[in-house]
Design an enzyme around this catalytic site. Sequence first.
Site, mmCIF file in Angstrom:
data_model
loop_
_atom_site.group_PDB
_atom_site.id
_atom_site.type_symbol
_atom_site.label_atom_id
_atom_site.label_comp_id
_atom_site.label_asym_id
_atom_site.label_seq_id
_atom_site.Cartn_x
_atom_site.Cartn_y
_atom_site.Cartn_z
ATOM 1 N N THR A 49 -12.512 -15.079 -27.639
ATOM 2 C CA THR A 49 -12.805 -16.438 -27.178
ATOM 3 C C THR A 49 -13.513 -16.424 -25.832
ATOM 4 O O THR A 49 -13.061 -15.774 -24.888
ATOM 5 C CB THR A 49 -11.508 -17.261 -27.069
ATOM 6 N N ASP A 50 -14.621 -17.158 -25.751
ATOM 7 C CA ASP A 50 -15.357 -17.305 -24.493
ATOM 8 C C ASP A 50 -15.149 -18.677 -23.858
ATOM 9 O O ASP A 50 -15.329 -18.834 -22.655
ATOM 10 C CB ASP A 50 -16.857 -17.108 -24.726
ATOM 11 N N ALA A 51 -14.809 -19.680 -24.652
ATOM 12 C CA ALA A 51 -14.614 -21.029 -24.121
ATOM 13 C C ALA A 51 -13.507 -21.726 -24.892
ATOM 14 O O ALA A 51 -13.428 -21.609 -26.116
ATOM 15 C CB ALA A 51 -15.904 -21.838 -24.214
ATOM 16 N N ARG A 67 -16.636 -17.935 -31.091
ATOM 17 C CA ARG A 67 -15.970 -17.506 -29.862
ATOM 18 C C ARG A 67 -15.568 -18.713 -29.000
ATOM 19 O O ARG A 67 -15.422 -18.624 -27.802
ATOM 20 C CB ARG A 67 -16.868 -16.553 -29.075
#
Length: 319
Positions: free
Chosen positions: A52-54, A259
Site C-alpha cells: 500500500t502506498d496511499a 497499491r
Amino acid sequence: MRIFNRIGISAGNAVRLSRSDWQKLSLQCVRRNHSGPHLKKLTQARELIDQTDAFIFDCDGVIWKGDTVIPHANAMLNSMKSRKGYMAKFKRLGLDVFEDEVYASSFATALYFQRNPLPSTHPKVYVIGMEGVGEELDLAGIPHVGGVHHAHRHVELGPGKAVKVDPAIGAVVVGMDLHINYYKIQYAQLCLNGNPNCVFVATNMDRLKHLTDAQEWASNAAIVGAIRGCTDREPVVVGKPSPLLIEYLTEKHQLRRERVCMVGDRLDTDILFGRDNGLRTVLTLSGVTTLAHLHHPANDIHPQFIVDSVADLLPLERR
C-alpha cells in the site's frame, strides 16, 4: 513511494501517518475467511503495509461520529461541507490535516462539472444542499442558485400561484440538506421535468449519517429519493462508490490502484468503492455496519480486512 506520508484521502476526509508508524503497525484486525462466516485473526499487517502506498479514510463513523472523535483517531492524523468546511471541523475537533488532503463529495461535484461542462445556454446549477457544494462550485467558477439561499423559502398556494425557476438552469445537484423544504423540491422537479436535458446529480447516496454520536440520522438518499419520486429520473452519483474521485487521485498523484487502500464503515459506499475500483479494503465496525450486516445472506459486498476502529491501525505504544 511517499504519498503525503501515507495519507488517507477520502470523499470528505483525510488522515496522515508517518511511514515509521505504518512500518511498526500491528493490525489487531480480522480477515474474512471466504469459505465461511468465521473470521481469522491477523497478528501482522506486513502484507497490507508493504502493498500500500496511499490510504483513503472515510470520516463519518471512521474518524468521528457527529462532533465526537473516535478514540485514538487524533493519534493517526473527512456532503455537507466543502474542503474549507471540513478543515474547520478538523480544527475544532483537534485533528491535524491540510486542505489538500481533504476530498469531499462537494469537491467531486465541482470536479464533475469541470469534466462535463454545461451548455452555454443552460450554464447554471440549482443546488439542494448546505454551503459546501456552493463553496466548491464557486472555486470552480460554476454559477449556481439555491442552496442556503433557499433555506427558508415557502410555497404560496392559490389561483395563479407558481414557483418561478431560472431558465438558465442546466443541472440540479442534491446534497445533504438540513433545511430541505417543499419549495426546494418543487424548484428541482420543475427544472428536471421541464428540461429533459437538465442533469440530475447526487453528491452521494448515503442512507444514514452520524449527525450526532447518539443516533443515526436520515441522510442524502432520503432527499434524493424525494426528487427521484417526482421526476422518475435517476441521478449521476459523483461521490463514493463512483470512480470519479479515484480517477482524479490516481492521475494527480500517480498512484497505482492496487497499491491504494480504502478504509471505511459502509459496505455500499466505502467498501463497494474500493472493490469496484480495484483498491484494497478495510471495514471499521465503529460506524453503521455491524458483523450482522456483513454476514447477512443478502449481502454480497465484503472487505478484505475488518477492524473494530481506526485505533486498531495504530501500534499499541501510540494509543
